[in-house]
Design a protein around this motif. Structure first.
Motif: not given
Ligand code: ADP
Ligand code: MG
Length: 587
Positions: A24, A29, A50-54
């Motif tokens: 998910k 995101q 660590g929150t998936g910005k990339t």
């Protein structure tokens, strides 16, 4: 809850995303991906590490890239070489099934000619550190005059590292009509200025509270004497056999020192700090990435931008000078839904800092006591037994030796064999922790005031119990004479207070106290006789110069004239911590 497949992402991108095991979208995101895909407006994304910005910016950027044009379409600027490589690697994974998509990392400390060659193959997306990017522009090897998108990743870190002027110079030659995306974990005024200068009416997406640590990180503090820091670190490593983490130190020297000691003590550790050459640094990072090193000892600066995933622990060997830095440290664990722990080895006087940290992170920092030797021995024994249970034996590998093993060890029965096997592994801990001392800082320095009060009430509900006769009084005590008494308004508690204050040692047991008209007697544990005599040397009580002497049994009789007897009060006091008397006296 939004799913990736509801997000208008193309099949070729979704396929790669699922292969990476992303089920998910993360919070950032969910918001950022549609925003980039739909609009052309500028975006500020504030979210913890660590929150998936990339992937948040990466997936839509890849989707929007025109693979048939040769010019650079997008540049991503980030603070460090490690981050640069990481983002580039992530982009390669996300674009695995996108034909013709090319990305290139450009960063300092590596051959520029290799990177120049890389540019010749016309990557559409460049990931660069500001210094090297500017260098490439000046050498006319890179042109950003056609970019459609610009990403400033970890903007706060870029400013921290002094890239402000480089950023100005790079952005000067980019088209006005472009989408600018800025990502940051914190929003200090420098970053705010940057957004004002380079962004046009940006949408601000904030995930979670600004400036806080991730909820997936548990924070624990261990309060010890400064001299016991290293021993404490060892215990924390020993009680966590599977630990994979970073130990943060304050200085290069300390980093080197701690790593050196750990290596000497047989731990899989190494240091990373500013004194290493790029090659040495790469070597250490390689070993850490493939887990042959479990603990990386690092300074804050050296650890910047290291993008290592699945760290189980962060250990703060020292608190950082700037408490905000703690967020960056602890944010390196607890990523993408996994739990992490940030352990703080703290000194008893840092209580206030810990409270500030709780404010800054918005999270509870749990006070823990340093594991005792026996706890560690227990834990290691269970781990060992667990490992024996769980290990899958590769029959093929053991087959060639099996006959020999059986023959040689045949004479040992099952129990004997087990004992030996376990002992072989286990003895080291039993030996080391035999008679291990308690590393926790003494409670009195450690406990917040209010706690003391609570405890006091519990122990002494009516405040009178203290006058109970002490079972230890009389034997093993020295009796002292002191030249103040009722005339000076001396009460039992005043005297106890005086003894505590002057000896500066509250662990001295006080026995019987007799207060007379003009003088008094008190008993103190024999072992402290000299200490007490010295302590009262040249001291005053209000205007009275104090005289404290050892009272001889026959003095005692002589010193008590008949008259005084009538006023004699006899109290025996066995000292307890946090006594009411002492408190009052100290105020
Ligand atoms: P940030 O830039 O916000 O610090 P990253 O982009 O480096 O975070 O992502 C952190 C980790 O989370 C990476 O290992 C990444 O592969 C993983 N990740 C990203 N998005 C997801 C997702 N939707 N589901 C699971 N893991 C994810
Ligand atoms: Mg990032």
């Amino acid at each position: 809850m939004t799913e990736f497949k509801d997000m208008e992402l193309r099949e070729d991108i979704l396929r790669a995303v699922f292969e990476l095991g992303f089920e998910k979208p993360t919070g950032i995101q969910e918001k950022v991906i549609p925003e980039i895909l739909e609009g052309k407006g500028d975006i500020i994304g504030l979210a913890q590490t660590g929150t998936g910005k990339t992937a948040g910016f990466g997936l839509p950027i890849i989707q929007e890239t025109d693979v048939n044009t040769k010019a650079v379409q997008c540049i991503i600027l980030c603070p460090t070489r490690e981050l640069c490589l990481q983002i580039c690697k992530d982009f390669k994974q996300y674009s695995k099934y996108v034909k013709g998509f090319k990305t290139l990392a450009i960063y300092g400390g590596a051959s520029i000619s290799t990177q120049i060659n890389g540019l010749k193959s016309n990557p559409q997306v460049i990931v660069g550190t500001p210094g090297r990017t500017l260098d490439m522009i000046k050498r006319r090897k890179l042109s950003l005059t056609h970019i459609r998108q610009l990403v400033l990743d970890e903007a706060d870190e870029m400013l921290n590292m002094g890239f402000r002027e480089d950023l100005d110079a790079i952005l000067k030659d980019t088209p006005k009509e472009k989408q600018t995306l800025l990502f940051s974990a914190t929003m200090p005024s420098g970053v705010r200025q940057l957004t004002k200068k380079y962004m046009d009416n940006p949408v601000e997406i904030v995930i979670g509270k600004k400036n806080t640590g991730t909820a997936d990180v548990e924070h624990e503090v261990y309060t010890v004497r400064a001299a016991d820091r290293y021993l404490t670190l060892k215990r924390l490593l020993d009680i966590n056999p599977g630990i994979y983490g970073i130990v943060f130190c304050r200085t290069r020297a300390e980093t080197r020192d701690v790593a050196q000691k750990l290596i000497e003590d047989g731990y899989p550790a190494d240091a990373i700090h500013g004194d290493l050459s790029q090659a040495q640094r790469d070597q250490v990072m390689h070993a850490f990435r493939n887990h042959s090193i479990q603990m990386l000892v690092a300074t804050d600066v050296a650890a910047r931008g290291l993008d290592i995933h699945d760290l189980t622990h962060i250990v703060n060997y020292n608190l950082p000078d700037e408490l905000e830095m703690y967020i960056h440290r602890s944010g390196r664990t607890g990523r993408a839904g996994k739990k992490g722990k940030s352990l703080i080895i703290s000194h008893s006087r840092e209580g206030r800092k810990i409270q500030s940290l709780e404010k800054i992170t918005g999270q509870k920092i749990v006070r823990k006591s340093v594991p005792r030797g026996e706890d560690i021995v227990q834990k290691r024994l269970y781990t060992l037994m667990d490992n024996i249970e769980k290990i899958v034996v590769d029959e093929e590998k053991i087959a060639p030796y099996w006959e020999e093993i059986k023959q040689k060890l045949d004479w040992l029965d099952r129990d004997e064999l087990l004992k030996r096997l376990i002992f072989l592994e286990f003895n080291r801990f039993v030996e080391y922790y035999k008679n291990a001392k308690d590393l926790n800082a003494p409670e009195k320095e450690n406990k917040p005031k209010r706690k003391n009060k609570e405890r006091k009430n519990k122990e002494r509900p009516n405040g009178k119990e203290i006058y109970k006769k002490s079972p230890v009084a009389e034997s093993g005590f020295t009796r002292f004479f002191i030249n103040i008494g009722e005339k000076q308004n001396i009460k039992v508690h005043n005297l106890i207070g005086l003894i505590n204050e002057n000896t500066r040692n509250r662990n001295i047991e006080i026995g019987k106290i007799d207060i007379m008209r003009k003088f008094s007697f008190f008993e103190v544990e024999e072992a402290f006789t000299t200490q007490v005599l010295n302590a009262f040397n040249d001291t005053y009580y209000h205007d009275t110069k104090l005289v404290v002497e050892i009272s001889k049994p026959d003095n005692k009789v002589k010193a008590r004239p008949e008259k005084e007897h009538a006023y004699k009060k006899e109290h025996t006091y066995k000292k307890k911590k946090g006594s009411k008397q002492r408190k009052r006296q100290r105020r």
